[in-house]
Enzyme design. Structure first.
Site, PDB file in Angstrom:
ATOM      1  N   VAL A 187       3.882  -0.557   4.226  1.00 50.78           N
ATOM      2  CA  VAL A 187       2.499  -0.688   4.477  1.00 50.78           C
ATOM      3  C   VAL A 187       2.009  -2.060   3.496  1.00 50.78           C
ATOM      4  CG1 VAL A 187       0.153  -0.055   5.168  1.00 50.78           C
ATOM      5  CG2 VAL A 187       2.515   1.309   5.532  1.00 50.78           C
ATOM      6  N   ASP A 214      -0.469  17.574  12.069  1.00 49.75           N
ATOM      7  CA  ASP A 214      -0.067  17.267  10.688  1.00 49.75           C
ATOM      8  C   ASP A 214      -1.286  16.629   9.783  1.00 49.75           C
ATOM      9  OD1 ASP A 214       1.941  17.406   8.720  1.00 49.75           O
ATOM     10  OD2 ASP A 214       2.492  15.289   9.175  1.00 49.75           O
ATOM     11  N   THR A 226       3.829  20.236   8.221  1.00 47.76           N
ATOM     12  CA  THR A 226       4.151  20.324   6.764  1.00 47.76           C
ATOM     13  C   THR A 226       4.296  21.817   6.430  1.00 47.76           C
ATOM     14  OG1 THR A 226       3.157  17.973   6.414  1.00 47.76           O
ATOM     15  CG2 THR A 226       3.480  19.655   4.476  1.00 47.76           C
ATOM     16  N   ASP A 279      -2.064   8.613  10.366  1.00 51.11           N
ATOM     17  CA  ASP A 279      -0.725   9.119  10.353  1.00 51.11           C
ATOM     18  C   ASP A 279      -0.430  10.097  11.831  1.00 51.11           C
ATOM     19  OD1 ASP A 279       2.201   9.676  10.619  1.00 51.11           O
ATOM     20  OD2 ASP A 279       2.194   9.675   8.306  1.00 51.11           O
ATOM     21  N   PHE A 319       9.904   4.707   8.001  1.00 53.34           N
ATOM     22  CA  PHE A 319      10.723   3.576   8.611  1.00 53.34           C
ATOM     23  C   PHE A 319      10.269   2.446   7.919  1.00 53.34           C
ATOM     24  CE2 PHE A 319      10.177   6.585  11.956  1.00 53.34           C
ATOM     25  CZ  PHE A 319      11.574   7.293  11.972  1.00 53.34           C
ATOM     26  N   LYS A 356      -3.331  16.976   6.673  1.00 48.23           N
ATOM     27  CA  LYS A 356      -3.303  17.271   5.334  1.00 48.23           C
ATOM     28  C   LYS A 356      -3.696  16.123   4.446  1.00 48.23           C
ATOM     29  CE  LYS A 356       1.606  15.587   5.305  1.00 48.23           C
ATOM     30  NZ  LYS A 356       2.908  15.596   5.071  1.00 48.23           N
ATOM     31  N   ASN A 389      -2.192  12.660   4.836  1.00 45.87           N
ATOM     32  CA  ASN A 389      -2.657  11.630   6.198  1.00 45.87           C
ATOM     33  C   ASN A 389      -3.993  11.397   6.464  1.00 45.87           C
ATOM     34  OD1 ASN A 389       0.355  11.974   6.466  1.00 45.87           O
ATOM     35  ND2 ASN A 389       0.232  13.457   8.042  1.00 45.87           N
ATOM     36  N   LEU A 433       0.916  -1.203  -0.336  1.00 43.60           N
ATOM     37  CA  LEU A 433      -0.138  -0.026  -0.088  1.00 43.60           C
ATOM     38  C   LEU A 433       0.752   1.430  -0.053  1.00 43.60           C
ATOM     39  CD1 LEU A 433      -2.972  -1.013   2.586  1.00 43.60           C
ATOM     40  CD2 LEU A 433      -2.800  -1.131   0.209  1.00 43.60           C
TER      41      LEU A 433
END
Length: 288
Positions: free
Chosen positions: A46, A157, A193, A175, A43, A159, A162, A38
């Protein structure tokens, strides 16, 4: 494969309560069949995954411990897990459970089959949503963020990248990497951001949960126009436009939406999230 609803309910209970047959259940990668990728995160990767016993679909986010340690983000990752695992709202992506092995941390998340919202926005006619869709979406995000704030969680965050879209078309705020549990509701860390940063963050002042209200305003503008309101060719010009509240409204932005935006994209006394949800422009599209 047809899934028995009783088995799905049993799995959900097992995931959510961390129990199986009256005792703690220890999940491992062996419980899941990994499917399509996905996407990639900071890190790791998905994947959509199927729980072997029931066929229940989830998303599994696999994070490499070595990369987390190298980036000195151990505390941030554990904070994200702790916060998201306690949030249960129809417009917030569920984190059911997590487990780890020698190399990775695995997050078992709700599967949002509609993918990322930014893809829907990019593929919309003229790269923007019709006002009815924008109003319905902004109500859902305001309700999700209001739920977070009632639990002293700042997202920080918000946006399109996310936010995910469920199969039924509802939005799922996701997120929580920059989120923080802040009972005092006061913070000073600059994060998020560039195009969504509020003036108080740029000026490195103390701020509170209303930074998320600002982001909801930026998000609404992007829904209606197809780009953030302060977007410029470089960071300094973007900062200058944010600090001077230099918002340009194209002629096609409806007057009701402009009224709402003017109450969110301001330096002080931003409209409450209840005010966003009850705003006349938002309300006229809720039962359409």
């Amino acid at each position: 494969m047809e899934v028995d609803p009783n088995e799905v309910a049993e799995l959900e209970s097992k995931i959510i309560n961390h129990e199986a047959y009256g005792k703690p259940y220890k999940w491992s990668p062996r419980d899941f069949e990994l499917g399509t990728s996905l996407g990639r995160g900071m890190f790791g990767h998905v994947h959509v995954a199927r729980e072997k016993k029931t066929g229940y679909l989830v998303a599994i986010k696999a994070l490499f411990k070595s990369q987390i340690v190298k980036s000195k983000c151990e505390h941030q990752v554990m904070r994200e897990i702790e916060i998201q695992s306690h949030l249960k709202h129809p417009n917030i992506l569920r984190l059911f459970t997590w487990f780890h092995d020698e190399k990775r941390i695995y997050l078992v998340l709700e599967y949002a089959a509609g993918e990322e919202l930014y893809k829907h926005l990019a593929s919309a006619p003229m790269g923007r949503f019709p006002e009815s869709r924008a109003a319905r979406y902004i109500y859902q995000i305001a309700d999700a963020v209001d739920y977070c704030h009632q639990r002293h969680v700042m997202h920080r965050d918000i946006k399109p990248e996310n936010i995910l879209v469920a199969l039924n078309g509802d939005l799922k705020l996701a997120d929580f990497g920059w989120s923080v549990h802040a009972p005092s509701e006061r913070r000073k860390t600059m994060c998020g951001t560039l195009d969504y940063l509020p003036p108080e963050m740029i000026k490195k002042e103390m701020y509170n949960i209303s930074v998320d209200h600002w982001c909801i305003g930026v998000l609404l503008y992007e829904f209606l126009v197809g780009k953030p309101p302060f977007e410029s060719e470089d960071q300094e010009k973007t900062f200058a436009r944010i600090l001077s509240l230099d918002v340009i409204y194209p002629s096609y932005v409806p007057s009701g939406a402009k009224d709402l935006l003017s109450k969110l994209l301001k330096k002080n006394d931003r409209l409450s999230l209840d005010g966003v949800k009850s705003h006349y422009w938002v309300q006229q599209f809720q039962n359409v």
